[in-house]
Design an enzyme around this catalytic site. Sequence first.
Site, PDB file in Angstrom:
ATOM      1  N   CYS A  65       0.858  -1.176   0.000  1.00  0.00           N
ATOM      2  CA  CYS A  65       0.000   0.000   0.000  1.00  0.00           C
ATOM      3  C   CYS A  65       0.901   1.235   0.000  1.00  0.00           C
ATOM      4  CB  CYS A  65      -0.951  -0.030   1.191  1.00  0.00           C
ATOM      5  SG  CYS A  65      -0.116   0.024   2.803  1.00  0.00           S
ATOM      6  N   TYR A  66       0.457   2.302   0.638  1.00  0.00           N
ATOM      7  CA  TYR A  66       1.240   3.542   0.680  1.00  0.00           C
ATOM      8  C   TYR A  66       2.421   3.434   1.641  1.00  0.00           C
ATOM      9  CZ  TYR A  66      -3.010   5.354  -1.444  1.00  0.00           C
ATOM     10  OH  TYR A  66      -4.088   5.547  -2.264  1.00  0.00           O
TER      11      TYR A  66
END
EC number: 2.8.1.1
Length: 109
Positions: A65-66
């Site tokens: 993800c981020y």
Amino acid sequence: MEQFECINVEEAHQKLHQQTAVLVDIRDPQSYAMGHTPGAFHLTNDTLGAFMRDHDFDTAVMVMCYHGNSSKGAAQYLLQQGFDKVYSVDGGFDAWHRHFPAEVAHGTF
């Protein structure tokens, strides 16, 4: 594997290049298009069905993800769907970009 395992970007890099696991990126489409790990599958609600059809449940899956937080929930979800080995990538794409700046693809494919 009853629970997902957290791995760092170096471990993810090794698994990706040794082809011992596939990488899915769960970030939003704009972030993915601006930069993602080469070979990563963009996993969204719309692409989940195709991903599950195209990969056996014994395929090891790494979730990115981020920053490495949202990937934990997605990793747990993939385990619940039946995947045997699931990993959450600590630090997410942010860490990948810092450690491997030359290994970033752009665009939606």
